[in-house]
Design a protein around this motif. Structure first.
Motif, PDB file in Angstrom:
ATOM      1  N   ASP A 194       0.856  -1.186   0.000  1.00 52.33           N
ATOM      2  CA  ASP A 194       0.000   0.000   0.000  1.00 52.33           C
ATOM      3  C   ASP A 194       0.894   1.238   0.000  1.00 52.33           C
ATOM      4  O   ASP A 194       1.886   1.304   0.742  1.00 52.33           O
ATOM      5  N   VAL A 195       0.554   2.214  -0.844  1.00 51.88           N
ATOM      6  CA  VAL A 195       1.406   3.394  -0.997  1.00 51.88           C
ATOM      7  C   VAL A 195       0.632   4.673  -0.693  1.00 51.88           C
ATOM      8  O   VAL A 195      -0.600   4.693  -0.686  1.00 51.88           O
ATOM      9  N   ASP A 196       1.387   5.755  -0.461  1.00 53.67           N
ATOM     10  CA  ASP A 196       0.780   7.056  -0.198  1.00 53.67           C
ATOM     11  C   ASP A 196       0.646   7.840  -1.501  1.00 53.67           C
ATOM     12  O   ASP A 196       0.812   7.291  -2.599  1.00 53.67           O
ATOM     13  N   SER A 197       0.382   9.123  -1.397  1.00 55.41           N
ATOM     14  CA  SER A 197       0.158   9.960  -2.583  1.00 55.41           C
ATOM     15  C   SER A 197       1.413  10.138  -3.424  1.00 55.41           C
ATOM     16  O   SER A 197       1.344  10.553  -4.580  1.00 55.41           O
ATOM     17  N   GLU A 198       2.587   9.823  -2.863  1.00 57.90           N
ATOM     18  CA  GLU A 198       3.844   9.907  -3.597  1.00 57.90           C
ATOM     19  C   GLU A 198       4.288   8.537  -4.102  1.00 57.90           C
ATOM     20  O   GLU A 198       5.412   8.389  -4.564  1.00 57.90           O
ATOM     21  N   SER A 199       3.408   7.559  -3.983  1.00 62.05           N
ATOM     22  CA  SER A 199       3.702   6.171  -4.376  1.00 62.05           C
ATOM     23  C   SER A 199       4.839   5.571  -3.566  1.00 62.05           C
ATOM     24  O   SER A 199       5.592   4.719  -4.053  1.00 62.05           O
ATOM     25  N   LEU A 200       4.938   5.992  -2.307  1.00 64.06           N
ATOM     26  CA  LEU A 200       5.919   5.435  -1.378  1.00 64.06           C
ATOM     27  C   LEU A 200       5.216   4.452  -0.443  1.00 64.06           C
ATOM     28  O   LEU A 200       4.053   4.630  -0.094  1.00 64.06           O
ATOM     29  N   SER A 287      10.973  -7.251  -9.704  1.00 59.09           N
ATOM     30  CA  SER A 287      11.878  -6.410  -8.926  1.00 59.09           C
ATOM     31  C   SER A 287      11.852  -6.772  -7.457  1.00 59.09           C
ATOM     32  O   SER A 287      11.168  -7.710  -7.030  1.00 59.09           O
ATOM     33  N   GLY A 288      12.599  -5.973  -6.661  1.00 58.88           N
ATOM     34  CA  GLY A 288      12.462  -5.985  -5.217  1.00 58.88           C
ATOM     35  C   GLY A 288      11.358  -5.031  -4.815  1.00 58.88           C
ATOM     36  O   GLY A 288      10.593  -4.542  -5.654  1.00 58.88           O
ATOM     37  N   TYR A 289      11.290  -4.716  -3.527  1.00 56.81           N
ATOM     38  CA  TYR A 289      10.226  -3.866  -3.019  1.00 56.81           C
ATOM     39  C   TYR A 289      10.558  -2.386  -3.218  1.00 56.81           C
ATOM     40  O   TYR A 289      11.724  -1.986  -3.245  1.00 56.81           O
ATOM     41  N   ILE A 290       9.511  -1.575  -3.332  1.00 56.43           N
ATOM     42  CA  ILE A 290       9.671  -0.122  -3.436  1.00 56.43           C
ATOM     43  C   ILE A 290      10.429   0.399  -2.216  1.00 56.43           C
ATOM     44  O   ILE A 290      10.125   0.032  -1.078  1.00 56.43           O
ATOM     45  N   ASP A 291      11.428   1.255  -2.438  1.00 54.07           N
ATOM     46  CA  ASP A 291      12.122   1.955  -1.351  1.00 54.07           C
ATOM     47  C   ASP A 291      12.671   0.993  -0.301  1.00 54.07           C
ATOM     48  O   ASP A 291      12.765   1.327   0.887  1.00 54.07           O
ATOM     49  N   ALA A 292      13.051  -0.204  -0.731  1.00 57.14           N
ATOM     50  CA  ALA A 292      13.528  -1.204   0.225  1.00 57.14           C
ATOM     51  C   ALA A 292      14.767  -0.738   0.989  1.00 57.14           C
ATOM     52  O   ALA A 292      15.001  -1.178   2.116  1.00 57.14           O
ATOM     53  N   VAL A 293      15.550   0.168   0.402  1.00 56.18           N
ATOM     54  CA  VAL A 293      16.767   0.643   1.068  1.00 56.18           C
ATOM     55  C   VAL A 293      16.460   1.449   2.324  1.00 56.18           C
ATOM     56  O   VAL A 293      17.342   1.670   3.160  1.00 56.18           O
TER      57      VAL A 293
END
Length: 319
Positions: A194-200, A287-293
């Motif tokens: 689930d992401v916010d308005s910035e797709s994070l 891919s891996g996950y969004i912003d996984a770092v």
């Protein structure tokens, strides 16, 4: 069976781009030295890839490119390794997307090796380019066996860094220039991010009972007006299926997730199908996950000094 190398054109800065085509009795596929682009994939008389016709048309778009070192978004355009902060380009609001100026998808890649069934491309990420640490070697091999196109990624680094490559190819299984809204999608994923308005990323949630449940086939236009740009977490099979009435594309991978992007913002004036507008193609970015770092609870997206990172993805065309 054959391998053909020919000129494809030049970029605005004068760099020359070549096209490599490999084939067998069942299928053929082509690739470009610019961005190691996945340019076409044809079987049963149909090219299922949205193929742009001119080298310059690929300059400012992600279509078909190998994206790296890190695909998708990094919040605040920064991350830390052992307490040291690294600051990247802010090219998506306050965030970084697709590695910014460091994106290897904007390189002219070397042809490392080729034969009638495969081609291997190579490029380097230079230490500190776009703020990303490490000198990194990227090898990407495309192999064609019957009606299956396999992508093998092999990456090494001389420093601790980040890693999450993908291919941003757009697919359209229709015979004509129709949008992909009629395509049906099935994803082996019981959860999505689930992401916010910035797709994070906010949290990992179940798809059960939601518009994100693709555990059985649903047409893209059935829900959310067809708009998806979301990361789904694979189950055991690591498969995604895309189909129309007479054709199916199966994506398989060893990666933990897939980003489904239905192309709401697409605008390609010159393709093998004519002009392409919104929903003209769908991306299935393994891919891996969004912003996984920046999320230690997610599967790691770091590469260690001296480590070799390997991953693969396959796309198979079936009747």
């Amino acid at each position: 069976m054959a391998c053909i190398i020919e000129e494809f054109g030049t970029l605005s800065d004068g760099r020359s781009v070549s096209k490599i085509t490999i084939s067998n009795e069942d299928a053929f596929a082509s690739f470009l030295t610019f961005g190691a682009i996945f340019h076409s994939f044809s079987s049963y008389g149909r090219n299922v890839v949205v193929s742009l016709n001119n080298a310059k048309d690929y300059e400012n778009v992600s279509a078909g490119k190998v994206i790296g070192p890190f695909a998708n978004r990094i919040s605040n355009a920064c991350f830390s390794i052992d307490g040291k902060e690294f600051h990247l380009d802010k090219n998506n609001g306050r965030n970084n997307i697709h590695s910014g100026s460091a994106n290897i998808g904007n390189h002219i890649w070397d042809i490392e090796a080729f034969d009638e069934n495969s081609v291997t491309f190579h490029t380097k990420h230079k230490e500190g380019d776009g703020g990303i640490p490490g000198n990194m070697d990227f090898n990407v091999k495309y192999s064609l066996v019957k009606r299956t196109l396999r992508i093998d990624y092999v990456v090494s680094s001389d420093a601790d860094s980040i890693i999450n490559p993908t291919n941003h190819v757009f697919f359209n299984l229709n015979k004509d220039n129709k949008p992909i809204l009629n395509h049906q999608v099935e994803i082996d994923a019981s959860c999505f991010i689930d992401v916010d308005s910035e797709s994070l990323p906010q949290k990992i949630v179940s798809v059960n009972g939601s518009d994100f449940d693709f555990t059985s086939f649903h047409s893209i236009d059935e829900r959310r007006n067809g708009v998806y740009d979301n990361c789904f977490i694979f189950g055991k099979s690591h498969e995604c299926r895309l189909k129309v009435a007479d054709l199916m594309l199966i994506a398989r991978t060893d990666r933990p997730a897939i980003q489904l992007y239905t192309g709401k913002s697409l605008s390609f004036p010159d393709t093998s199908r004519g002009a392409i507008g919104p929903f003209g193609g769908v991306a299935l970015e393994t891919s891996g996950y969004i912003d996984a770092v920046n999320h230690p609870e997610f599967e790691s997206a770091f590469i260690k000094n001296g480590e070799v990172f390997k991953t693969w993805t396959e796309y198979e065309i079936r009747k």
